[in-house]
Design a protein around this motif. Structure first.
Motif, short mmCIF file in Angstrom:
data_model
loop_
_atom_site.label_atom_id
_atom_site.label_comp_id
_atom_site.label_asym_id
_atom_site.label_seq_id
_atom_site.Cartn_x
_atom_site.Cartn_y
_atom_site.Cartn_z
N GLY A 79 29.29 -45.84 10.71
CA GLY A 79 29.07 -44.55 11.42
C GLY A 79 27.72 -44.02 11.20
O GLY A 79 27.16 -43.21 12.11
N GLU A 80 26.86 -44.97 10.76
CA GLU A 80 25.43 -44.60 10.63
C GLU A 80 24.53 -45.51 11.60
O GLU A 80 23.59 -45.13 11.69
CB GLU A 80 24.84 -44.99 9.16
CG GLU A 80 25.69 -44.57 8.07
CD GLU A 80 25.68 -43.12 7.86
OE1 GLU A 80 24.55 -42.64 7.56
OE2 GLU A 80 26.56 -42.32 7.75
N LEU A 81 25.08 -46.33 12.44
CA LEU A 81 24.36 -47.32 13.31
C LEU A 81 23.57 -46.48 14.21
O LEU A 81 24.02 -45.80 14.98
CB LEU A 81 25.53 -48.21 14.08
CG LEU A 81 24.67 -49.23 14.89
CD1 LEU A 81 23.71 -50.20 14.11
CD2 LEU A 81 25.93 -50.10 15.53
N ASP A 82 22.17 -46.85 14.00
CA ASP A 82 21.21 -46.09 14.97
C ASP A 82 21.56 -46.57 16.36
O ASP A 82 21.88 -47.37 16.84
CB ASP A 82 19.80 -46.65 14.64
CG ASP A 82 19.25 -45.98 13.25
OD1 ASP A 82 19.77 -44.96 12.84
OD2 ASP A 82 18.29 -46.43 12.72
N GLY A 83 21.24 -45.33 17.27
CA GLY A 83 21.18 -45.53 18.78
C GLY A 83 22.53 -45.18 19.18
O GLY A 83 22.60 -45.24 20.31
N VAL A 84 23.53 -44.98 18.37
CA VAL A 84 25.08 -44.66 19.00
C VAL A 84 25.17 -43.41 19.37
O VAL A 84 24.74 -42.49 18.61
CB VAL A 84 26.10 -45.18 17.98
CG1 VAL A 84 27.40 -44.87 18.46
CG2 VAL A 84 26.02 -46.86 17.30
N PRO A 85 25.38 -43.06 20.76
CA PRO A 85 25.54 -41.89 21.08
C PRO A 85 26.66 -40.94 20.39
O PRO A 85 27.51 -41.51 19.70
CB PRO A 85 26.07 -41.77 22.59
CG PRO A 85 25.70 -43.11 22.87
CD PRO A 85 25.77 -44.16 21.72
N ASP A 86 26.46 -39.90 20.23
CA ASP A 86 27.45 -38.81 19.11
C ASP A 86 28.72 -38.67 19.40
O ASP A 86 29.44 -39.24 18.59
CB ASP A 86 26.92 -37.37 18.95
CG ASP A 86 25.55 -37.45 18.12
OD1 ASP A 86 25.22 -38.25 17.28
OD2 ASP A 86 24.94 -36.15 18.08
N ASP A 87 29.04 -39.03 20.75
CA ASP A 87 30.35 -38.75 21.12
C ASP A 87 30.91 -40.04 20.92
O ASP A 87 32.29 -40.25 21.13
CB ASP A 87 30.47 -38.30 22.54
CG ASP A 87 29.71 -39.46 23.71
OD1 ASP A 87 28.71 -40.09 23.19
OD2 ASP A 87 30.14 -39.60 24.92
N VAL A 88 30.59 -41.14 20.61
CA VAL A 88 31.15 -42.29 20.47
C VAL A 88 31.32 -42.83 18.83
O VAL A 88 31.58 -43.86 18.42
CB VAL A 88 31.00 -43.50 21.42
CG1 VAL A 88 31.67 -43.25 22.70
CG2 VAL A 88 29.31 -44.18 21.33
N ARG A 89 30.38 -42.03 18.08
CA ARG A 89 30.48 -42.41 16.70
C ARG A 89 31.80 -42.21 16.16
O ARG A 89 32.45 -41.44 16.23
CB ARG A 89 29.57 -41.42 15.96
CG ARG A 89 28.02 -41.86 15.84
CD ARG A 89 27.01 -40.86 14.93
NE ARG A 89 25.68 -41.39 15.50
CZ ARG A 89 25.24 -42.48 15.08
NH1 ARG A 89 25.86 -43.27 14.16
NH2 ARG A 89 23.65 -42.65 15.34
N ILE A 90 31.91 -43.15 14.85
CA ILE A 90 33.32 -42.94 14.19
C ILE A 90 32.99 -42.46 13.04
O ILE A 90 31.91 -42.85 12.22
CB ILE A 90 33.77 -44.44 14.09
CG1 ILE A 90 33.02 -45.37 13.79
CG2 ILE A 90 34.61 -44.77 15.43
CD1 ILE A 90 33.75 -46.78 13.39
N PRO A 91 33.91 -41.57 12.45
CA PRO A 91 33.58 -40.94 11.18
C PRO A 91 34.00 -41.79 9.94
O PRO A 91 35.09 -41.62 9.35
CB PRO A 91 34.67 -39.69 11.26
CG PRO A 91 35.52 -40.03 12.29
CD PRO A 91 35.15 -41.27 12.90
N VAL A 92 33.37 -42.81 9.71
CA VAL A 92 33.51 -43.81 8.53
C VAL A 92 32.90 -43.34 7.39
O VAL A 92 31.70 -42.79 7.41
CB VAL A 92 33.25 -45.23 8.94
CG1 VAL A 92 33.57 -46.09 7.67
CG2 VAL A 92 34.27 -45.71 9.85
#
Ligand SMILES: Cc1cc2nc3c(=O)[nH]c(=O)nc-3n(C[C@H](O)[C@H](O)[C@H](O)COP(=O)(O)OP(=O)(O)OC[C@H]3O[C@@H](n4cnc5c(N)ncnc54)[C@H](O)[C@@H]3O)c2cc1C
Length: 377
Positions: free
Chosen positions: A209-222
Motif C-alpha cells: 500500500g506504500e509503493l511510491d507513485g501509485v495514484p490514490d484511487d488505485v492504492r490497496i489498503p494493506v
C-alpha cells in the motif's frame, strides 16, 4: 526490455515471475532487499486451510485449490532448481488441555469437516501414541489429516533459482516508484533512472500500500501485522504433525528445528522480537509439550504479514491500465503462492480474470461476502 516488472521478491512476486517466465514472458523483479526474505522467510510454512478458519467461502476455495496445486508446484520448482522445499503432509493436531476446550474443539471440528477437512477426534492415548512429547494429561485432540507444511525458506531459494534458470532478471533498488499518466502505467523509476514497462505487478507484501507513485484511487489498503516466532532444537522426527494450542502452534521441520509461532501484533512496520512475544510463545509451547523445557532455543525472528480489511488478498487488474496487484495474503501467503502465480499469469498473458472477482482490487473494504466459511469465530 521486460514485458512485465514485478515489485517484491517474496514468495508471491517470485511465484508470479516464475509462472510468467514459464509462459515466455520477459520478467524483471525489483526488490530493495534480499529476495525471499521478509514475511516469506519469516513464516511457518503451514498449508492449513481448514485450521486457519478463513473469513469466507471464496477465500476457503482459493486456499483449497492452492493446497491441491502444491505437490506439482514443489516438484516442478525442484526439477528446475535442484532444491527440494520439503512438502510434508502430516496433518494438524488441535490439542485440548481440558474437557471444556475439548467440547469447544468438537464444534470447530464440525466446521473443518464441512469445509473439506478430513477430521478425526482423538482421545489422550491416541494423541500420545502419535506425539509422545505432548502433555501427558491432555484431554484429547482434533486431527485434520489433509493439511501440510512446506519449508518456506527452502521454497524461496528454490523459486529464486528456478526463476534465474528461466531467465528472470533481478534488480536490487534503493528507491522505486511507479511512473504513470492519468490512464496507464509507463514504467518504473529507480535511483538508476527510468525503466519503461507496460505492466507492473505490485507484490510488495506488507508494503504494497506504500509503493511510491501509485495514484490514490488505485492504492490497496494493506497493513502490516507483525508475527514473532522462535525455534527450538529438537531431534528430527521427535514430532511429526503440526500442533496447535489455540492460536499458537508448533511446526516440526526436517532440519532438527521445532518452530513455535506466532504472535499477531499491529504496531506499524516494527518487526522486532519482544520479550512479551517470546514469553507468550514459550508459555504456549510448554503448556502443550512440557517436555520441551530441557531443549535449547536456537533462533528468534519476526516478520510482517500483509493484512487487509476483509482478510482476502488483492489480486488482479486495477483502474490504472497496466497496474496489477498481488498482495495482502495475510496469514496464508505461503499457501496461496501457487494459485496466485497461476491467476496473475492467466490475467497478464491471456487477459483471463474470471476467478478474481472476490479478490478484485476494485472491491470496497466492506464489500459483499459470499457464503460464510467460518460460522464460529
Ligand atoms: C510469523 C509469520 C508466520 C506465518 N505463517 C504462515 C504460514 O504458516 N502459512 C502461510 O501460508 N503463510 C504464513 N505467513 C504469511 C506469509 O508469510 C505471507 O502472507 C507471505 O509471505 C507474503 O508474501 P509476499 O511475497 O506478499 O510478501 P513478502 O515475503 O513480505 O515480500 C515482499 C517483498 O517486497 C519487497 N518490497 C516491499 N516494498 C518494496 C518497494 N517499495 N520496492 C522494492 N521492494 C519492495 C520487500 O523487500 C520484500 O522482499 C506467516 C507470516 C508471518 C510473519
Amino acid at each position: 526490455m521486460a514485458d512485465v516488472a514485478v515489485v517484491g521478491a517474496g514468495l508471491i512476486g517470485l511465484g508470479v515471475a516464475y509462472e510468467l517466465a514459464k509462459r515466455d514472458v520477459a520478467v524483471t523483479v525489483f526488490d530493495r532487499d534480499e529476495p525471499a526474505r521478509a514475511a516469506s522467510w519469516a513464516g511457518a510454512g503451514m498449508l492449513a486451510p481448514f485450521s486457519e478458519e478463513l473469513p469466507d467461502a471464496a477465500m476457503l476455495a482459493l486456499c483449497r485449490e492452492s493446497l491441491a496445486m502444491y505437490p506439482v508446484f514443489v516438484e516442478d520448482v525442484r526439477e528446475r532448481s535442484g532444491v527440494d522445499a520439503r512438502l510434508r503432509r502430516d496433518g494438524t493436531l488441535h490439542i485440548a488441555l481440558d474437557d471444556a476446550r475439548l467440547a469447544d474443539l468438537a464444534v470447530h471440528a464440525e466446521m473443518y469437516r464441512r469445509n473439506g477437512g478430513e477430521v478425526t477426534m482423538l482421545g489422550r492415548g491416541d494423541v500420545l501414541a502419535r506425539e509422545p512429547l505432548l502433555a501427558k494429561d491432555l484431554a484429547g485432540a482434533v486431527f485434520v489429516a489433509n493439511e501440510a507444511q512446506v519449508d518456506n525458506r527452502r521454497l524461496g531459494r528454490a523459486l529464486l533459482a528456478a526463476c534465474e534458470s528461466l531467465g528472470v532478471r533481478f534488480k536490487r533498488v534503493a528507491d522505486i516508484a511507479l511512473d504513470c499518466d492519468a490512464r496507464r502505467v509507463r514504467g518504473l523509476r529507480t535511483q538508476h533512472g527510468f525503466t519503461p514497462v507496460g505492466t507492473v505487478v505490485n507484490a510488495a507484501g506488507a508494503w504494497a500500500g506504500e509503493l511510491d507513485g501509485v495514484p490514490d484511487d488505485v492504492r490497496i489498503p494493506v497493513r502490516p501485522v507483525a508475527g514473532e516466532m522462535l525455534a527450538i532444537a529438537l531431534p528430527r522426527k521427535a514430532m511429526r504433525a503440526l500442533v496447535w494450542l489455540g492460536h499458537r502452534y508448533l511446526v516440526p521441520r526436517d532440519d532438527g528445528r521445532l518452530l513455535v509461532g506466532a504472535t499477531a501484533v499491529e504496531r506499524d512496520f516494527d518487526a522486532r522480537v519482544t520479550t512479551a512475544g517470546l514469553h507468550d510463545l514459550l508459555d504456549a509451547a510448554l503448556a502443550v509439550a512440557p517436555a520441551l523445557a530441557g531443549f535449547a532455543v536456537v533462533e528468534t525472528w519476526a516478520g510482517l504479514r500483509p493484512g487487509t480489511p476483509d482478510g482476502r488478498p488483492y489480486l488482479g487488474a486495477t483502474a490504472l491500465e497496466g497496474y496489477v496487484v498481488a498482495a495482502g495474503h495475510f496469514r496464508n501467503g505461503i499457501l496461496l503462492a501457487p494459485i496466485t502465480a497461476r491467476l496473475i499469469a492467466d490475467l497478464v498473458v491471456d487477459g483471463r480474470d474470471a476467478a478474481l472477482g472476490p479478490f478484485a482490487a476494485t472491491r470496497t473494504a466492506a464489500g459483499p461476502r459470499s457464503m460464510v466459511a467460518n460460522e464460529i469465530a
